[in-house]
Design a protein around this motif. Structure first.
Motif, short mmCIF file in Angstrom:
data_model
loop_
_atom_site.label_atom_id
_atom_site.label_comp_id
_atom_site.label_asym_id
_atom_site.label_seq_id
_atom_site.Cartn_x
_atom_site.Cartn_y
_atom_site.Cartn_z
N LEU A 9 0.81 -1.13 0.12
CA LEU A 9 -0.07 0.07 -0.18
C LEU A 9 0.77 1.18 0.07
N ALA A 10 2.00 1.06 0.41
CA ALA A 10 2.80 2.30 0.40
C ALA A 10 3.36 2.71 -0.94
N GLY A 11 3.73 2.66 -1.71
CA GLY A 11 4.22 2.76 -3.11
C GLY A 11 5.44 1.82 -3.45
N GLY A 55 -1.06 2.80 -8.44
CA GLY A 55 -0.16 1.94 -9.18
C GLY A 55 0.43 0.79 -8.85
N ASN A 56 0.24 0.57 -7.50
CA ASN A 56 0.84 -0.72 -6.85
C ASN A 56 -0.28 -1.61 -6.08
N ALA A 57 -0.91 -2.18 -6.70
CA ALA A 57 -2.25 -2.80 -6.01
C ALA A 57 -1.76 -4.13 -5.39
N GLY A 58 -0.64 -4.58 -5.33
CA GLY A 58 -0.14 -5.70 -4.85
C GLY A 58 -1.26 -6.99 -4.75
N PRO A 59 -1.55 -7.56 -3.54
CA PRO A 59 -2.56 -8.59 -3.60
C PRO A 59 -3.89 -8.30 -4.40
N CYS A 60 -4.42 -6.91 -4.42
CA CYS A 60 -5.52 -6.61 -5.11
C CYS A 60 -5.49 -6.69 -6.57
N ALA A 111 -10.01 0.36 5.26
CA ALA A 111 -9.86 -0.91 5.06
C ALA A 111 -9.66 -1.72 3.96
N PHE A 112 -8.63 -2.23 3.11
CA PHE A 112 -9.02 -2.87 2.01
C PHE A 112 -9.06 -4.52 2.24
N VAL A 113 -10.00 -5.04 1.63
CA VAL A 113 -10.53 -6.44 1.93
C VAL A 113 -10.61 -7.29 0.88
N ASP A 114 -10.05 -8.48 0.82
CA ASP A 114 -10.30 -9.66 -0.02
C ASP A 114 -11.36 -10.34 0.35
N VAL A 115 -12.64 -10.23 0.04
CA VAL A 115 -13.88 -11.05 0.36
C VAL A 115 -13.43 -12.37 0.03
N ALA A 139 -12.58 -1.57 -4.72
CA ALA A 139 -11.53 -0.81 -4.86
C ALA A 139 -11.30 -0.50 -6.36
N LEU A 140 -10.79 0.55 -6.36
CA LEU A 140 -10.55 1.12 -7.51
C LEU A 140 -9.07 1.21 -7.96
N PRO A 141 -8.42 1.49 -9.10
CA PRO A 141 -7.14 1.58 -9.23
C PRO A 141 -6.26 2.63 -8.34
N VAL A 142 -6.96 3.93 -8.52
CA VAL A 142 -6.23 4.99 -7.93
C VAL A 142 -6.04 4.62 -6.41
N ASP A 143 -7.05 3.77 -5.75
CA ASP A 143 -6.52 3.52 -4.35
C ASP A 143 -5.35 3.06 -4.04
N PHE A 144 -4.45 2.54 -5.12
CA PHE A 144 -3.28 1.83 -4.74
C PHE A 144 -2.19 2.54 -5.42
#
Length: 595
Positions: free
Chosen positions: A16-18, A130-135, A156-160, A123-128
């Motif tokens: 999430l950091a960049g 450019g670094n969406a990681g697991p998302c 919070a970012f959640v993988d349902v 979640a949208l691309p801008v939330d990350f």
């Protein structure tokens, strides 16, 4: 307390950091306001009496009471407010995560603090950034909780599908946009208030605008940073603002504004705010553009407008990130109240003023020659340009000689003729490469003076170079950019920016991700939101720096001098929309490496 602990990310996985309210001397005082003396605080009313009059308020307070006794002490969105089963699961997973709940109880006594889930969306691309990681491999959901106690938001970012919380962040002094049930509740509170009923004389009259967050000077909305909203009733040439404090569940004040004389009201056909094409093409995915030696990525954010990243000129990095976080709109030179407008996607977004189609490119022509291009994004609030509806435009200009400009404009019409518009712009220059140190210098009238710590300045047109530069930002090789503030010189009818400029040390939690409302709408001094990132001041030496730019633009609805204004007038026997935009924004002029 370290301000970065207080202001920033409380937990985020690696993927999430960049002050006073004195009017700046460079801002022209507004013309006389015929409604100057109409601002009034509401008479105190016991909560029990309000609940007896407003069943919806009584039901809401009962939910708050039950939530404070629950474990965890969080007011959740119910099945009616959150019909999507996956969204419900995301909420459930978030409120089971210890870091998400870290600030829901007093750390010393364990007493429950009032917290409320405001939004749950994909979640949208801008939330990350450019670094969406697991998302990038899973469909993630974004859950946002507001703390009435701290005036802060936890995300919070959640993988349902994977039943896990991937990261948690916190934004202090930041308020989310409201879910529909709170918008409706504010309208009920306003409509039941004796002060408003005495004016409307119609208990069934609904506000024309319900969703704007606001503040009113000398009320709890301003002093305690409560969550407030301003249901607004529009009449022929005037608007009545009813300012509701949702933290306390009551009307705190009202005020009239002058909408100015207007021609025929625009006839608007019904249209959906949910523009699926724009959302699919420009919000759900990041686009790329290459033209005239420039290359960049861009995406429409949920609430920070059009965001540019990875901007390069002839292969050399120029910008890491540039976007517009908020439009602060303050009405009245004395009372200090107004709106905070977010601009962004037309779907699953907290934006009030939404993207009108996708970004467009336009040639920049001077003396018959094409010297560059502009990337332009229009945001409108239907049925603009009728009173109390807004239109904002972002314009990124790129020139063949390496210059670029980050500009924006208000196209009116707004809710008054005495508005002060302050867009909050974040610009992360890339003059020294990833993580490299930047050097900031200011022209003091005689020479360049280096800044050794974070600070802010008000634009002083008497202290600019002969070319009009105020700042210089360079990397280790001496290359970089001069910063030329707007002073009416860019040929767009701008009347000068009168801008506050802030330089802060880069922190990923300080505005890089999509940001909820930052700062108060209505402060007249430097306290526009970015000051939270420079107080107390930290050293700038050896740091990557971020530039925050907040112009101050006074609107004018008087015939012959219109500015930040729009009107529907008769031309050739038919309706014709006329606009008088107010452009602002700095130009960045290259400093050659080794020069």
């Amino acid at each position: 307390m370290n301000r970065h602990l207080g202001m920033g990310l409380c937990l985020v996985f690696l993927w999430l950091a960049g002050c006073g309210d004195d009017k700046p001397k460079s801002v022209t005082l507004p013309v006389a306001d015929k409604f100057t003396d109409t601002s009034a605080l509401a008479q105190p009313v016991a909560r029990e009496d309000l609940q007896a009059k407003i069943p919806e308020l009584a039901a809401y307070w009962e939910k708050v009471r039950q939530a404070l006794q629950a474990d965890p002490p969080v007011l959740l969105l119910d099945g009616h407010e959150l019909p999507d089963p996956q969204a419900q699961s995301a909420q459930k997973l978030a409120v089971a995560h210890p870091e998400f709940l870290k600030f829901t109880r007093d750390p010393k006594t364990g007493e429950a603090l009032r917290n409320e889930i405001m939004t749950v969306r994909k979640a949208l691309p801008v939330d990350f950034n450019g670094n969406a990681g697991p998302c990038a491999q899973a469909e993630c959901w974004r859950v946002e909780m507001y703390s009435h106690f701290d005036n802060a938001s936890t995300i919070a970012f959640v993988d349902v599908k994977g039943e896990r919380v991937l990261g948690v962040s916190r934004q202090n002094y930041a308020q989310p946009d409201l879910p529909q049930h709170l918008v409706d509740l504010a309208a009920k509170i306003a409509g039941a208030a004796p002060e408003i009923q005495a004016i409307l004389q119609d208990r069934d009259r609904q506000p024309d605008k319900k969703e704007f967050k606001t503040a009113l000077q000398d009320s709890m909305c301003e002093r305690s940073h409560h969550l407030c909203v301003a249901p607004t009733y529009v009449f022929a040439n005037d608007a009545l603002w009813a300012i509701v404090d949702l933290t306390d569940g009551k009307l705190v004040g009202s005020r009239w504004t002058d909408l100015g004389s207007s021609g025929p009201r625009t006839v608007v056909t019904e249209r959906s705010l949910e523009n699926e094409t724009t959302f699919r093409n420009y919000c759900e995915k990041v686009n790329s553009l290459a033209q005239a030696g420039w290359s960049m990525d861009y995406v429409i954010t949920g609430s920070d407008g059009l965001q540019l990243t990875n901007v390069k000129f002839n292969g050399r990095p120029v910008l890491k990130n540039a976007k517009l976080l908020d439009w602060h709109v303050s009405y009245s030179s004395r009372e200090g109240f107004g709106y905070s407008d977010a601009i962004g996607c037309p779907l699953f977004s907290s934006a009030v003023v939404i993207a009108y189609d996708g970004p467009k490119t336009e040639p920049i022509v001077k003396d018959g020659q094409e010297v560059g291009f502009a990337l332009v994004q229009d945001f409108r609030q239907p049925p603009w340009p009728t009173p109390c509806n807004y239109r904002y435009v972002q314009r990124f200009e790129f020139y063949r000689d390496g210059r670029f400009r980050v500009a924006q404009a208000d196209f009116g019409r707004g809710c008054g003729t005495d508005g002060m518009y302050r867009p909050v712009v974040r610009i992360d220059l890339d003059v020294g490469g990833a993580g490299a140190a930047d050097s900031v210098a200011e022209w003091d009238g005689a020479g360049w003076k280096n800044w050794d710590k974070e600070q802010w300045r008000l634009q002083d047109d008497a202290k600019l170079t002969a070319e009009g530069y105020q700042y210089r930002v360079t990397g280790q090789d001496g290359g970089g950019f001069y910063v030329e503030p707007g002073n009416g010189q860019f040929g767009d009818q701008g009347r000068g920016d009168h801008a506050f400029t802030y330089f802060s040390a880069y922190k990923p939690e300080e505005g890089e991700q999509d940001t909820v409302t930052l700062g108060s709408c209505c402060n007249k001094d430097y306290r526009q939101g970015p000051e939270h990132f420079i107080e107390p001041a930290e050293p700038l030496q050896g740091k990557d720096v971020v530039l925050w730019y907040v112009p101050q633009i006074k609107n004018d609805g008087d015939p012959g001098s219109e500015y930040c204004w729009a009107d529907t007038r008769v031309k050739d026997g038919v309706q014709n929309i006329e606009v008088w935009p107010c452009w602002s924004g700095p130009m960045f002029v290259p400093v050659k490496a080794g020069g």
